[in-house]
Design a protein around this motif. Sequence first.
Motif, PDB file in Angstrom:
ATOM      1  N   VAL A  52       0.839  -1.202   0.000  1.00 55.01           N
ATOM      2  CA  VAL A  52       0.000   0.000   0.000  1.00 55.01           C
ATOM      3  C   VAL A  52       0.872   1.249   0.000  1.00 55.01           C
ATOM      4  O   VAL A  52       0.662   2.168  -0.788  1.00 55.01           O
ATOM      5  CB  VAL A  52      -0.970   0.006   1.198  1.00 55.01           C
ATOM      6  CG1 VAL A  52      -1.556   1.389   1.437  1.00 55.01           C
ATOM      7  CG2 VAL A  52      -2.081  -1.010   0.985  1.00 55.01           C
ATOM      8  N   LEU A  53       1.844   1.314   0.883  1.00 55.52           N
ATOM      9  CA  LEU A  53       2.696   2.503   0.961  1.00 55.52           C
ATOM     10  C   LEU A  53       3.497   2.702  -0.323  1.00 55.52           C
ATOM     11  O   LEU A  53       3.686   3.834  -0.774  1.00 55.52           O
ATOM     12  CB  LEU A  53       3.606   2.431   2.180  1.00 55.52           C
ATOM     13  CG  LEU A  53       2.900   2.575   3.534  1.00 55.52           C
ATOM     14  CD1 LEU A  53       3.853   2.290   4.679  1.00 55.52           C
ATOM     15  CD2 LEU A  53       2.262   3.947   3.679  1.00 55.52           C
ATOM     16  N   ALA A  54       3.941   1.602  -0.940  1.00 55.24           N
ATOM     17  CA  ALA A  54       4.723   1.704  -2.175  1.00 55.24           C
ATOM     18  C   ALA A  54       3.864   2.162  -3.357  1.00 55.24           C
ATOM     19  O   ALA A  54       4.344   2.895  -4.221  1.00 55.24           O
ATOM     20  CB  ALA A  54       5.377   0.359  -2.497  1.00 55.24           C
ATOM     21  N   THR A  55       2.594   1.763  -3.395  1.00 56.44           N
ATOM     22  CA  THR A  55       1.760   2.075  -4.557  1.00 56.44           C
ATOM     23  C   THR A  55       0.878   3.304  -4.373  1.00 56.44           C
ATOM     24  O   THR A  55       0.538   3.967  -5.356  1.00 56.44           O
ATOM     25  CB  THR A  55       0.872   0.881  -4.943  1.00 56.44           C
ATOM     26  OG1 THR A  55       0.039   0.542  -3.830  1.00 56.44           O
ATOM     27  CG2 THR A  55       1.704  -0.312  -5.361  1.00 56.44           C
ATOM     28  N   LEU A  56       0.496   3.601  -3.124  1.00 56.15           N
ATOM     29  CA  LEU A  56      -0.444   4.703  -2.890  1.00 56.15           C
ATOM     30  C   LEU A  56       0.169   5.909  -2.200  1.00 56.15           C
ATOM     31  O   LEU A  56      -0.455   6.965  -2.133  1.00 56.15           O
ATOM     32  CB  LEU A  56      -1.644   4.216  -2.062  1.00 56.15           C
ATOM     33  CG  LEU A  56      -2.467   3.078  -2.660  1.00 56.15           C
ATOM     34  CD1 LEU A  56      -3.616   2.706  -1.727  1.00 56.15           C
ATOM     35  CD2 LEU A  56      -2.974   3.441  -4.030  1.00 56.15           C
ATOM     36  N   GLY A  57       1.369   5.751  -1.650  1.00 54.06           N
ATOM     37  CA  GLY A  57       1.976   6.859  -0.918  1.00 54.06           C
ATOM     38  C   GLY A  57       1.544   6.852   0.540  1.00 54.06           C
ATOM     39  O   GLY A  57       1.015   5.871   1.047  1.00 54.06           O
ATOM     40  N   SER A  58       1.758   7.972   1.214  1.00 49.41           N
ATOM     41  CA  SER A  58       1.515   7.997   2.663  1.00 49.41           C
ATOM     42  C   SER A  58       0.298   8.820   3.079  1.00 49.41           C
ATOM     43  O   SER A  58      -0.066   8.811   4.246  1.00 49.41           O
ATOM     44  CB  SER A  58       2.751   8.526   3.387  1.00 49.41           C
ATOM     45  OG  SER A  58       3.011   9.869   2.993  1.00 49.41           O
ATOM     46  N   ALA A  59      -0.346   9.509   2.152  1.00 46.12           N
ATOM     47  CA  ALA A  59      -1.586  10.234   2.482  1.00 46.12           C
ATOM     48  C   ALA A  59      -2.748   9.304   2.155  1.00 46.12           C
ATOM     49  O   ALA A  59      -3.094   9.114   0.983  1.00 46.12           O
ATOM     50  CB  ALA A  59      -1.689  11.532   1.696  1.00 46.12           C
ATOM     51  N   LEU A  60      -3.335   8.689   3.197  1.00 44.35           N
ATOM     52  CA  LEU A  60      -4.277   7.590   2.995  1.00 44.35           C
ATOM     53  C   LEU A  60      -5.555   7.746   3.805  1.00 44.35           C
ATOM     54  O   LEU A  60      -5.586   8.433   4.827  1.00 44.35           O
ATOM     55  CB  LEU A  60      -3.617   6.265   3.397  1.00 44.35           C
ATOM     56  CG  LEU A  60      -2.322   5.898   2.684  1.00 44.35           C
ATOM     57  CD1 LEU A  60      -1.668   4.707   3.365  1.00 44.35           C
ATOM     58  CD2 LEU A  60      -2.588   5.606   1.217  1.00 44.35           C
ATOM     59  N   VAL A  61      -6.577   7.048   3.344  1.00 46.39           N
ATOM     60  CA  VAL A  61      -7.817   6.861   4.088  1.00 46.39           C
ATOM     61  C   VAL A  61      -8.052   5.357   4.144  1.00 46.39           C
ATOM     62  O   VAL A  61      -7.960   4.668   3.122  1.00 46.39           O
ATOM     63  CB  VAL A  61      -9.014   7.554   3.404  1.00 46.39           C
ATOM     64  CG1 VAL A  61     -10.298   7.276   4.160  1.00 46.39           C
ATOM     65  CG2 VAL A  61      -8.775   9.042   3.293  1.00 46.39           C
ATOM     66  N   VAL A  62      -8.349   4.849   5.338  1.00 49.89           N
ATOM     67  CA  VAL A  62      -8.609   3.428   5.533  1.00 49.89           C
ATOM     68  C   VAL A  62     -10.039   3.294   6.025  1.00 49.89           C
ATOM     69  O   VAL A  62     -10.459   4.018   6.929  1.00 49.89           O
ATOM     70  CB  VAL A  62      -7.625   2.817   6.564  1.00 49.89           C
ATOM     71  CG1 VAL A  62      -7.881   1.328   6.737  1.00 49.89           C
ATOM     72  CG2 VAL A  62      -6.182   3.085   6.154  1.00 49.89           C
ATOM     73  N   LYS A  63     -10.792   2.365   5.420  1.00 49.24           N
ATOM     74  CA  LYS A  63     -12.192   2.197   5.810  1.00 49.24           C
ATOM     75  C   LYS A  63     -12.615   0.750   5.615  1.00 49.24           C
ATOM     76  O   LYS A  63     -12.031   0.035   4.799  1.00 49.24           O
ATOM     77  CB  LYS A  63     -13.088   3.135   5.024  1.00 49.24           C
ATOM     78  CG  LYS A  63     -12.957   3.023   3.516  1.00 49.24           C
ATOM     79  CD  LYS A  63     -13.787   4.052   2.764  1.00 49.24           C
ATOM     80  CE  LYS A  63     -12.945   5.188   2.276  1.00 49.24           C
ATOM     81  NZ  LYS A  63     -13.647   6.106   1.369  1.00 49.24           N
ATOM     82  N   PRO A  64     -13.642   0.329   6.358  1.00 53.08           N
ATOM     83  CA  PRO A  64     -14.151  -1.024   6.118  1.00 53.08           C
ATOM     84  C   PRO A  64     -14.710  -1.109   4.703  1.00 53.08           C
ATOM     85  O   PRO A  64     -15.313  -0.150   4.214  1.00 53.08           O
ATOM     86  CB  PRO A  64     -15.267  -1.198   7.156  1.00 53.08           C
ATOM     87  CG  PRO A  64     -15.367   0.070   7.914  1.00 53.08           C
ATOM     88  CD  PRO A  64     -14.375   1.040   7.379  1.00 53.08           C
ATOM     89  N   ALA A  65     -14.525  -2.232   4.062  1.00 54.59           N
ATOM     90  CA  ALA A  65     -14.975  -2.374   2.679  1.00 54.59           C
ATOM     91  C   ALA A  65     -16.494  -2.492   2.586  1.00 54.59           C
ATOM     92  O   ALA A  65     -17.054  -2.233   1.533  1.00 54.59           O
ATOM     93  CB  ALA A  65     -14.320  -3.588   2.027  1.00 54.59           C
TER      94      ALA A  65
END
Length: 180
Positions: free
Chosen positions: A57-70
């Motif tokens: 995730v960090l390698a492909t999306l970077g470090s500015a993220l939102v995590v949520k239940p699917a």
Amino acid sequence: GLLEVVELPYVGSAVLASALAMDKGVARVLFASAGLPVAKGRVVARRTPLAESVSEVLATLGSALVVKPAASGSALGVVRLPDATPESLAAALENEFLTSEQALVEQFVTGAEVTCGVLDCGGEAVALPPTEVESPFDAFYTYEARYAKGRSVHHTPARFDEPTLLEIQRLAVGAHRALG
């Protein structure tokens, strides 16, 4: 579903459309297939080793993220990580996996919170005026901002120029059609 089984008319989305909308991973695929813009992201499964998921995730999306239940709604379980570390992302994913088999991780994108209802009248989808939502006491449109008195302010029509309002309505109809 029960109303359909007993053949009673009802208002709202059909069972399949509702189920597709509640599964954020499936909805993303349908939206992208329909040419609608979606934030870059990916579904992470609980069964995948955590360190592997975090690294990818960090390698492909970077470090500015939102995590949520699917598969949840009303912003329940949403965690914003504006500068995620491997440790903070792992903690957020572990928390999601307490209640869900899958989590959705997306790039954090800033912008206005907007909702736009769509009425389907005999197969013709008509977008309602978009509503802009402000949450002055919350970092975003949280569960509390949605349901506690005085925690959000709704502007209908949204305070955008006409081309932006029309684009919001076009995207809302596109999402409606993508979900069936």
